[in-house]
Scaffold this motif. Structure first.
Motif, PDB file in Angstrom:
ATOM      1  N   LEU A  49       6.306  -2.809   0.566  1.00 52.80           N
ATOM      2  CA  LEU A  49       4.922  -3.214   0.334  1.00 52.80           C
ATOM      3  C   LEU A  49       4.482  -4.211   1.391  1.00 52.80           C
ATOM      4  O   LEU A  49       3.415  -4.099   1.977  1.00 52.80           O
ATOM      5  N   VAL A  50       5.354  -5.168   1.673  1.00 54.40           N
ATOM      6  CA  VAL A  50       5.042  -6.181   2.685  1.00 54.40           C
ATOM      7  C   VAL A  50       4.970  -5.554   4.064  1.00 54.40           C
ATOM      8  O   VAL A  50       4.069  -5.808   4.856  1.00 54.40           O
ATOM      9  N   LEU A  51       5.950  -4.681   4.345  1.00 53.50           N
ATOM     10  CA  LEU A  51       5.977  -4.037   5.647  1.00 53.50           C
ATOM     11  C   LEU A  51       4.737  -3.204   5.882  1.00 53.50           C
ATOM     12  O   LEU A  51       4.100  -3.264   6.933  1.00 53.50           O
ATOM     13  N   ALA A  52       4.357  -2.398   4.878  1.00 50.75           N
ATOM     14  CA  ALA A  52       3.185  -1.541   5.028  1.00 50.75           C
ATOM     15  C   ALA A  52       1.919  -2.351   5.203  1.00 50.75           C
ATOM     16  O   ALA A  52       1.015  -1.977   5.935  1.00 50.75           O
TER      17      ALA A  52
ATOM     18  N   PRO B 255      -1.645  -0.446   5.667  1.00 51.22           N
ATOM     19  CA  PRO B 255      -0.804   0.544   4.990  1.00 51.22           C
ATOM     20  C   PRO B 255      -0.613   1.856   5.728  1.00 51.22           C
ATOM     21  O   PRO B 255       0.373   2.558   5.485  1.00 51.22           O
ATOM     22  N   ALA B 256      -1.527   2.215   6.628  1.00 53.74           N
ATOM     23  CA  ALA B 256      -1.383   3.471   7.365  1.00 53.74           C
ATOM     24  C   ALA B 256      -0.761   3.272   8.742  1.00 53.74           C
ATOM     25  O   ALA B 256      -0.531   4.250   9.463  1.00 53.74           O
TER      26      ALA B 256
ATOM     27  N   ALA C  72       3.681   6.412   5.369  1.00 48.02           N
ATOM     28  CA  ALA C  72       4.303   5.335   4.595  1.00 48.02           C
ATOM     29  C   ALA C  72       4.493   5.747   3.145  1.00 48.02           C
ATOM     30  O   ALA C  72       5.533   5.461   2.532  1.00 48.02           O
ATOM     31  N   PHE C  73       3.520   6.446   2.583  1.00 48.53           N
ATOM     32  CA  PHE C  73       3.616   6.829   1.176  1.00 48.53           C
ATOM     33  C   PHE C  73       4.509   8.044   0.970  1.00 48.53           C
ATOM     34  O   PHE C  73       5.075   8.229  -0.104  1.00 48.53           O
TER      35      PHE C  73
ATOM     36  N   GLY D 228      12.568   7.434  10.384  1.00 48.38           N
ATOM     37  CA  GLY D 228      12.524   6.021  10.735  1.00 48.38           C
ATOM     38  C   GLY D 228      11.977   5.156   9.617  1.00 48.38           C
ATOM     39  O   GLY D 228      12.510   4.073   9.333  1.00 48.38           O
ATOM     40  N   LEU D 229      10.922   5.621   8.946  1.00 49.35           N
ATOM     41  CA  LEU D 229      10.307   4.827   7.883  1.00 49.35           C
ATOM     42  C   LEU D 229      11.213   4.710   6.664  1.00 49.35           C
ATOM     43  O   LEU D 229      11.328   3.636   6.069  1.00 49.35           O
TER      44      LEU D 229
END
Length: 438
Positions: free
Chosen positions: A16-19, A58-59, A247-248, A279-280
């Motif tokens: 969440l923080v990373l995104a 987030p994107a 990310a999602f 990677g994500l």
């Protein structure tokens, strides 16, 4: 030592923080220029274009590299003499995938930077907030980085053109594939809670409405998708279609692992780049102290795509873009997401060339509508006077255990209505046949 599931729970929270931090005599189409004067952003030696991109937010994971790929192509074009004697100046503004910020940066590009066109503005919830503004200002709004149907409205928004395969066409292709290959299986949907999800379901429902047992949406501002995935599991969904940004999609993969749920994942093109996903998944898990193999977790995922894959080494366009990558951005991972930006920039440069030396905004729009823009996609554009949709079809692939991709269904095309999903086999032009420079 914590169990793998508890570690993954922490990883998802950390994600969440990373995104959030991050890692689309003139008519009004030449608004801002008096009769006989050049269009805004145009001189004898330069044309200035702009875009809004999610460099943070987030994107950003994955999508922040799109403009990097695009710039590499513009650098290649400029080093080769430009288009019709003009170098392309590419201004990239970060909107954080925040619609309010999108309005701010697009107005800056138009009013302060006086760009000739907005190219590849990214995002459905973001770009939709500047659509009317760009129409009113007469600014060409081309190759929008979103598959929403909004961009194909020539009468209401004559300056706007889509780029990627729209979500309804993609939903039809996915729906038919699922119907043919997973007949009788229960299907669950996880889609973004805006036109991305709405338009996708219009296509899916034509084929698998009776198979769908649960529909869930996600909000890009909330990275906890555990409630949605748990609901799909509770409904008994054996196949889950995810119309999700990268990310999602990664969060979905990790969440299914966390709760012990193993559906067949079918992923739309907006989140189906294997290299980006690998990677994500590994990065998000590492944030919580977990060590996972992204490649292993991706094995068996089914996706759709309409552009050449970086894993397609024998594809002439892949080879061409790899050459630009190696010269201009060798430090960047060569991913399908990067190629997305490269194809977009190449297509705009092609339209700019067709618009001619005596450049106006209307001539650019005429070039976009001409139906002459070809390659590098697997299927043709829909472009014409009365159609501003982008690519018209896609193939279906599966990610293999060794990281390669196996084509399960060759490219098919369709429309946004109830027309047939049909095979497409016409030969694509090569880079030499669609030459911009040299």
């Amino acid at each position: 030592m914590r169990s793998s599931r508890s570690v993954l729970a922490v990883a998802l929270a950390s994600a969440l923080v990373l995104a959030a931090c991050g890692g689309a005599g003139e008519t009004p189409a030449n608004s801002g220029a008096q009769k006989g004067e050049p269009a805004p952003g145009v001189t004898d030696t330069e044309v200035v274009i702009g875009t809004h991109q999610p460099l943070t937010g987030p994107a950003a994971p994955g999508y922040s590299r799109i403009s990097v790929g695009a710039k590499a192509v513009y650098d290649y074009v400029n080093d080769s003499g430009g288009i019709n004697g003009r170098k392309i100046t590419y201004k990239v503004e970060d909107d954080g995938y925040n619609p309010t910020k999108t309005v701010e940066v697009v107005k800056k590009l138009v009013l302060q930077d006086k760009v000739f066109a907005i190219v590849g503005g990214l995002g459905t919830p973001t770009h939709s907030k500047v659509l009317d503004y760009l129409t009113g200002e007469g600014v060409p709004d081309v190759l929008v980085s979103s598959g929403a149907l909004l961009w194909n409205s020539p009468e209401k928004h004559p300056n706007t053109f889509g780029y990627q395969l729209d979500y309804t066409r993609e939903g039809k292709i996915q729906g038919q594939y699922i119907k043919d290959n997973f007949a009788g299986k229960k299907v669950g949907l996880l889609v973004q809670g805006d036109d991305v999800g709405t338009d996708t379901q219009k296509g899916l429902d034509q084929f698998i409405k009776d198979q769908i047992v649960e529909r869930k949406t996600y909000d890009p501002a909330n990275t906890d998708v555990t409630p949605q995935i748990s609901a799909l599991q509770a409904a008994g969904a054996e196949v889950v279609v995810c119309e999700c940004i990268p990310a999602f999609m990664a969060l979905t993969i990790l969440t299914t692992l966390k709760i012990g749920y193993k559906p067949q994942l079918v992923v739309s093109s907006i989140g189906a780049d294997p290299a980006t996903l690998t990677g994500l998944v590994e990065q998000f898990a590492k944030q919580g102290g977990a060590q996972v193999s992204g490649g292993a977790l991706l094995t068996g995922i089914i996706g759709t795509r309409y552009l050449p894959s970086v894993r397609g080494g024998d594809d002439a366009w892949t080879t061409f873009f790899k050459g630009i990558h190696d010269k201009y951005i060798p430090q960047e991972a060569f991913t399908d997401t990067l190629v997305y930006g490269m194809v977009q920039a190449y297509t705009f440069s092609q339209a700019l060339k067709a618009a001619g030396k005596d450049l106006t905004r209307q001539k650019l729009l005429d070039a976009m509508s001409s139906g002459e823009l070809k390659g590098p996609g697997l299927t043709p554009f829909a472009y014409g006077k009365d159609d501003h949709a982008g690519y018209t079809g896609a193939l279906v692939f599966r990610i293999e255990a060794d990281g390669s991709v196996k084509t399960l269904q060759e490219a098919k095309t369709t429309d946004t209505q109830t027309g047939e999903v049909k095979s497409y086999s016409e030969k694509r032009p090569t880079p030499e046949e669609v030459k911009l420079v040299g």
